[in-house]
Each structure stands twice: as structure tokens, then as C-alpha cells.
Design an enzyme around this catalytic site. Structure first.
Site, PDB file in Angstrom:
ATOM      1  CE  LYS A  19      -1.608   1.742   4.026  1.00  0.00           C
ATOM      2  NZ  LYS A  19      -1.367   3.155   4.281  1.00  0.00           N
ATOM      3  CG  ASN A  20       2.316   2.646   3.502  1.00  0.00           C
ATOM      4  OD1 ASN A  20       1.145   2.954   3.235  1.00  0.00           O
ATOM      5  ND2 ASN A  20       2.705   2.372   4.725  1.00  0.00           N
ATOM      6  CB  CYS A 112      -4.190   5.902  11.007  1.00  0.00           C
ATOM      7  SG  CYS A 112      -4.597   4.500   9.979  1.00  0.00           S
ATOM      8  NE  ARG A 117       0.014  10.534  10.341  1.00  0.00           N
ATOM      9  CZ  ARG A 117      -0.496   9.510   9.667  1.00  0.00           C
ATOM     10  NH1 ARG A 117      -1.684   9.069   9.995  1.00  0.00           N
ATOM     11  NH2 ARG A 117       0.130   8.961   8.654  1.00  0.00           N
ATOM     12  CG  ASP A 301       3.067   1.373   9.349  1.00  0.00           C
ATOM     13  OD1 ASP A 301       3.342   1.635   8.168  1.00  0.00           O
ATOM     14  OD2 ASP A 301       2.746   2.232  10.186  1.00  0.00           O
ATOM     15  NE  ARG A 393      -7.112   4.447   5.147  1.00  0.00           N
ATOM     16  CZ  ARG A 393      -6.185   5.074   5.891  1.00  0.00           C
ATOM     17  NH1 ARG A 393      -6.299   5.089   7.200  1.00  0.00           N
ATOM     18  NH2 ARG A 393      -5.162   5.657   5.322  1.00  0.00           N
TER      19      ARG A 393
HETATM   20  C1  EPZ Z   1       3.981   7.008   6.118  1.00  0.00           C
HETATM   21  O1  EPZ Z   1       3.188   7.985   6.774  1.00  0.00           O
HETATM   22  C2  EPZ Z   1       3.104   5.767   6.030  1.00  0.00           C
HETATM   23  N1  EPZ Z   1       1.919   6.065   5.260  1.00  0.00           N
HETATM   24  C3  EPZ Z   1       2.713   5.312   7.423  1.00  0.00           C
HETATM   25  O2  EPZ Z   1       1.959   4.113   7.289  1.00  0.00           O
HETATM   26  C4  EPZ Z   1       3.980   5.003   8.209  1.00  0.00           C
HETATM   27  O3  EPZ Z   1       3.624   4.635   9.529  1.00  0.00           O
HETATM   28  C5  EPZ Z   1       4.868   6.248   8.238  1.00  0.00           C
HETATM   29  O4  EPZ Z   1       5.149   6.679   6.887  1.00  0.00           O
HETATM   30  C6  EPZ Z   1       6.189   5.994   8.945  1.00  0.00           C
HETATM   31  O5  EPZ Z   1       6.863   4.952   8.332  1.00  0.00           O
HETATM   32  C7  EPZ Z   1       1.994   6.043   3.908  1.00  0.00           C
HETATM   33  O6  EPZ Z   1       3.027   5.812   3.331  1.00  0.00           O
HETATM   34  C8  EPZ Z   1       0.715   6.304   3.167  1.00  0.00           C
HETATM   35  P1  EPZ Z   1       6.010  10.402   8.212  1.00  0.00           P
HETATM   36  P2  EPZ Z   1       3.688   9.526   6.821  1.00  0.00           P
HETATM   37  O7  EPZ Z   1       5.842  11.633   7.437  1.00  0.00           O
HETATM   38  O8  EPZ Z   1       4.309   9.877   5.545  1.00  0.00           O
HETATM   39  C9  EPZ Z   1       6.307  13.615  11.641  1.00  0.00           C
HETATM   40  C10 EPZ Z   1       0.132   2.708   7.645  1.00  0.00           C
HETATM   41  O9  EPZ Z   1      -0.366   2.169   8.651  1.00  0.00           O
HETATM   42  N2  EPZ Z   1       6.179  14.593  10.551  1.00  0.00           N
HETATM   43  O10 EPZ Z   1       7.261   9.606   8.077  1.00  0.00           O
HETATM   44  O11 EPZ Z   1       2.586  10.352   7.335  1.00  0.00           O
HETATM   45  C11 EPZ Z   1       4.983  12.917  11.925  1.00  0.00           C
HETATM   46  O12 EPZ Z   1       4.211  13.676  12.821  1.00  0.00           O
HETATM   47  C12 EPZ Z   1       0.574   4.146   7.722  1.00  0.00           C
HETATM   48  O13 EPZ Z   1       0.306   2.141   6.537  1.00  0.00           O
HETATM   49  C13 EPZ Z   1       6.368  15.945  10.838  1.00  0.00           C
HETATM   50  O14 EPZ Z   1       6.653  16.318  11.971  1.00  0.00           O
HETATM   51  O15 EPZ Z   1       4.807   9.409   7.964  1.00  0.00           O
HETATM   52  C14 EPZ Z   1       5.381  11.603  12.520  1.00  0.00           C
HETATM   53  O16 EPZ Z   1       5.588  11.757  13.910  1.00  0.00           O
HETATM   54  C15 EPZ Z   1       0.390   4.745   9.094  1.00  0.00           C
HETATM   55  N3  EPZ Z   1       6.223  16.847   9.842  1.00  0.00           N
HETATM   56  C16 EPZ Z   1       6.700  11.301  11.836  1.00  0.00           C
HETATM   57  O17 EPZ Z   1       7.151  12.541  11.239  1.00  0.00           O
HETATM   58  C17 EPZ Z   1       5.895  16.473   8.557  1.00  0.00           C
HETATM   59  O18 EPZ Z   1       5.795  17.360   7.675  1.00  0.00           O
HETATM   60  C18 EPZ Z   1       6.592  10.253  10.749  1.00  0.00           C
HETATM   61  O19 EPZ Z   1       5.761  10.770   9.753  1.00  0.00           O
HETATM   62  C19 EPZ Z   1       5.701  15.092   8.293  1.00  0.00           C
HETATM   63  C20 EPZ Z   1       5.858  14.172   9.306  1.00  0.00           C
END
Ligand code: EPZ
Length: 446
Positions: A19-20, A112, A117, A301, A393
Site C-alpha cells: 500500500k505504502n 489514521c 500528522r 506499522d 484501507r
Molecule cells: C507514512 O506515513 C506511512 N503512510 C505510514 O503508514 C507510516 O507509519 C509512516 O510513513 C512511517 O513509516 C503512507 O506511506 C501512506 P512520516 P507519513 O511523514 O508519511 C512527523 C500505515 O499504517 N512529521 O514519516 O505520514 C509525523 O508527525 C501508515 O500504513 C512531521 O513532523 O509518515 C510523525 O511523527 C500509518 N512533519 C513522523 O514525522 C511532517 O511534515 C513520521 O511521519 C511530516 C511528518
């Protein structure tokens, strides 16, 4: 979904495309005239991404485990809340819209409930590339009148989504972009492969990614990488039930931080190339300590499913969520099943119990819902799991997958499920024909 627990999973199944990995590729497809995307999982998030592409004027047709996107006639640059709010990864269209059209109007993403986020890293990186971004209450109004230009960007956190957004934008920016502190998840390398196959010039040097902008991209035919989190989930289910399964069409190198945890729990794990087999002991050993972190660390995850497997382990397991604020929304329902889980901030301490009890369960989020299904497979009796839209999802046809692995799982329409069954009253649901009738407490177990 009704799940009869207490039976070891046995059998073989094939893992779907990730998915990701497919979601950022569908955003990047906006930059290519025509894309064929193979090994595509049929998930509600994928359908949501296709609706966004169609809203932007692309045509999307589905084939056998594949999608074909024709973006040659794409015109629109707006993604309304009704579409953006369906999932987190809608924000990844921002980089693609700015790169393709030099403008975008996009509502804030959904996703989620894992704590805040934010998208500040996405916005600051695109501003460094010359985008003008006005942040409003419910969305962003963006423009890059002179087009995007390459920039030297350092990410304060290796955000997966921000890395994906900036890579897509950089593919068509004028000049070179250097992305420092970039995420290293395999799904990012999948996106890099897709874009390079379409004519982009991206290359990774550890946590730094260089992009030499090109004028345009061309048609591309790409196969999505396997879903490492789906694999971790079904391995957790086999471990939790003392089962023995083989998963095919996996990429075992992507499971490098996950498989050792199953071995620590007493499972025999054999992995080679595209196959992984797990054979679990009757009762698992506890997990000494697992803390989630960005790749190549243990993936956030996979935390909930593997925690579900530890609920019956012979000892205390310790976990720490290192990526999101709150990844424990489902824990209360573990407790409803008789589990002993103590939370202390980002840490969770699980004292393994000899038995879990079937319960009425409600999915709270994607991976928490999957974890409840894993726990239900290990519990005595028949559990009922609803709010399945969370699971749809990210898992293609989980009931069929579990049945393929020997699980006794029924998909029930909500009208068939009597609302008066509740664990509080000590009732245990049992499948009688197509209906459900409460059965008295299981004497001697509770
Ligand atoms: C991706 O989410 C995945 N989703 C998530 O999978 C996964 O858990 C996550 O990466 C971490 O590996 C998809 O790919 C669709 P991040 P994403 O930006 O991109 C902070 C699932 O269950 N952050 O790496 O949203 C944020 O708050 C889902 O399949 C900022 O501070 O993750 C978090 O604490 C859940 N500012 C951390 O970084 C930003 O601009 C990780 O977020 C962006 C993120």
C-alpha cells in the site's frame, strides 16, 4: 467479520503489492503520459487515489492486479476535502501538481489517528523549491509561477511523505535538488525506481538523495514492491496461534528488522529471496524490547500486530513507539480480551497471559484493527470485529487471506450481527448458521 480463535494457522499465501509503495507511485503517475502499475493491491486507499487522479482529468483503468493511468489529458489542480480527507497520502499529490501544472489547491489529508500528522516538512521543502504556499484552515493554495527550481533541502526528520513529495517535485524542477536526511524506507526506493524508469534522474546516497530535474517524463511500466507490513501481520497471526505458514512474493531483505523478533519469541523462521516460512512454538517467549524507528529500524506499522502476538507469551514483553504520538488506541480492547497491557507514555508492557477471550471488537485504525484480528485468532471463542473500513484501507481481502491460512473467519453483514452480544455480560458469541447467538460463559476458563 467473525473470527474463531484457538486454531493454529497453517498453509501458504501470497503477499500483495505494498500500500505504502503504490500510493506515492499513483501520485507520481500524474507526471507521466501513461503508466502501467503492476502488482497493485486492491485497497480502499488505492481506489481513493484513483478517484483523485480521475478528478484531475486522468483516466484510470484496472486490469489483472494492475492499474493503467493515462495522465496525458490531466488538467485539474484541485483536490477537495471529500477526496483528500480519505487518506494521509493525498498530500503526496501536492508535489506532483506543482511539478506538472505549477499550481495546486489541496485540502488537508486524512489518515489514521496516530497523534498529530503535521505537513510542515512537506511545505518548507516545497517553499525551498520556489513554491508559494498559503496555508488556510482547511487546505493549501499553492503556486510556482516560474516553475519549481532545484534546492538543497535538509529534512529535520526523515519523513516518508515529505521525502516522497519532494522527490516527485524535484523530478521536473529546474536544476539539481539535494535532499538530506531523507527517509530510507523501501517504498521510497520503489518510488525512485518508478520515476527513473519514466526518465527522471534520481539517485540515493544513503540518507541523501540527488535529483537532476528533467524537462518531462515518458511512459512507464512498473511493478510495485511486496508489502512488508502485510507480511509482518500474517507472520504475527501465525506466531500468535502456534501455527506454521509460508508467505510467498515477499522481499525478505525488507523484513530484516522484523524476523529477528519472531526468532526471539521462539519461532523458527526461514527466509530466502521471495519466501519466508515461520513455525511457532505452542507458547511464545516474550519480546525483550522493541522500539520503532524509521527504516532500517523496526517499522511502526508492525508494532500493533506483533504486540498482539505477545499477549499470550510466557513472560513480559516491552515495546516503545518511537515514530508517532499515539499508536495504542487498540490496547483497551486487548484488555477487554483479558490481556495485561500497561502503558507508560510511548512504552507498553505486556504480561503474557495463558488465555485470551473472544470479544466484540471495533477497529480503531488500520494497524490497530489488524492487531485485533491477530488477537482474536489467538483467543478462545468467536470474536466479532467491526469498523472494518480501517482494515480494508491496507489489507486486500484479509478474511480470504486468513481462510487461505486455515483461519476460521466469516464475513458477516452488520444486519446479521445481534447488537446485544457483549463481553461485559460474559456472553460468548458463536456462529449458528448465518446468525449469531450468545453462548453461556465458558465454565472453568474465565
Ligand atoms: C507514512 O506515513 C506511512 N503512510 C505510514 O503508514 C507510516 O507509519 C509512516 O510513513 C512511517 O513509516 C503512507 O506511506 C501512506 P512520516 P507519513 O511523514 O508519511 C512527523 C500505515 O499504517 N512529521 O514519516 O505520514 C509525523 O508527525 C501508515 O500504513 C512531521 O513532523 O509518515 C510523525 O511523527 C500509518 N512533519 C513522523 O514525522 C511532517 O511534515 C513520521 O511521519 C511530516 C511528518
Amino acid at each position: 467479520m467473525a473470527i474463531e480463535g484457538g486454531l493454529p494457522l497453517r498453509g501458504e499465501a501470497e503477499i500483495h503489492g505494498a500500500k505504502n509503495a503504490v500510493l506515492p507511485v499513483l501520485s507520481a503517475a500524474l507526471l507521466c503520459p501513461r503508466s502501467v502499475i503492476r502488482n497493485c493491491p486492491m485497497l480502499s486507499d488505492v481506489r481513493a487515489a484513483c478517484r483523485i487522479l480521475e478528478r484531475l482529468g486522468c483516466s484510470v483503468t484496472s486490469g489483472e492486479e494492475s492499474l493503467s493511468v493515462d495522465a496525458s489529458c490531466a488538467r485539474g489542480c484541485g483536490v477537495p476535502a471529500s477526496l483528500a480527507g480519505e487518506m494521509r497520502s493525498s498530500i503526496i499529490f501536492l508535489g506532483a501538481l506543482l511539478a506538472r501544472f505549477g499550481k495546486a489547491q489541496i485540502a488537508l489529508p486524512g489518515g489514521c489517528r496516530l497523534g498529530p500528522r503535521p505537513i510542515d516538512l512537506h511545505i518548507s521543502g516545497l517553499r525551498r523549491m520556489g513554491a508559494r504556499i498559503i496555508e488556510q484552515e482547511d487546505g493549501l493554495i499553492c503556486s510556482a509561477d516560474k516553475g519549481l527550481k532545484g534546492a538543497d533541502i535538509s529534512l529535520a526528520y526523515p519523513s516518508v511523505g515529505a521525502t516522497e513529495n519532494l522527490l516527485i517535485a524535484a523530478s521536473l524542477a529546474k536544476g539539481e535538488t539535494i535532499l538530506r536526511g531523507a527517509a530510507q524506507e523501501p517504498e521510497i526506493d520503489g518510488l525512485i525506481d518508478f520515476l527513473n524508469l519514466a526518465g527522471a534522474r534520481l539517485c540515493r546516497e544513503g540518507s541523501m538523495i540527488r535529483a537532476e530535474g528533467v524537462r518531462e517524463l515518458h511512459d512507464v511500466d512498473y511493478t510495485i514492491i511486496p508489502d512488508r507490513i502485510e507480511a509482518a501481520t500474517y507472520l504475527s497471526a501465525a506466531a500468535a496461534t502456534g501455527g506454521e505458514i509460508t508467505l510467498k512474493r515477499v522481499c525478505t531483505s525488507h523484513l530484516a528488522s522484523i524476523l529477528p523478533v519472531f526468532r526471539e519469541m521462539g519461532c523458527r523462521v526461514e527466509d530466502s529471496g521471495e519466501k519466508v516460512s515461520l513455525s511457532a512454538p505452542r507458547r511464545l517467549l516474550p519480546v525483550s524490547f522493541v522500539s520503532t524507528s524509521p527504516y532500517p529500524g523496526f517499522p511502526t506499522d508492525a508494532l500493533a500486530p506483533i504486540m498482539a502476538a505477545s499477549l499470550l507469551a510466557n513472560g513480559e514483553s516491552r515495546f516503545e513507539e518511537g515514530v508517532f504520538e499515539s499508536r495504542y488506541l487498540h490496547v483497551e480492547q486487548f484488555r477487554d480480551m483479558g490481556a495485561d497491557v500497561r502503558l507508560d507514555g510511548k512504552r507498553a508492557y505486556v504480561k503474557g497471559k495463558p488465555c485470551l477471550y473472544a470479544s466484540r471488537l471495533h477497529c480503531t485504525d488500520l494497524r490497530g484493527g489488524a492487531a485485533l484480528a491477530v488477537a482474536a485468532l489467538a483467543a478462545q471463542g468467536v470474536s466479532l470485529l467491526d469498523e472494518l473500513q480501517h482494515i480494508h484501507r491496507g489489507y486486500e481481502d484479509m478474511p480470504a487471506m486468513l481462510r487461505r491460512l486455515g483461519g476460521r473467519v466469516w464475513t458477516l453483514s452488520s444486519s446479521l450481527v445481534r447488537k446485544d452480544i457483549s463481553p461485559e455480560r460474559g456472553e460468548r458469541a458463536a456462529i449458528t448458521g448465518f446468525g449469531l447467538a450468545p453462548v453461556p460463559r465458558i465454565q472453568g476458563v474465565l
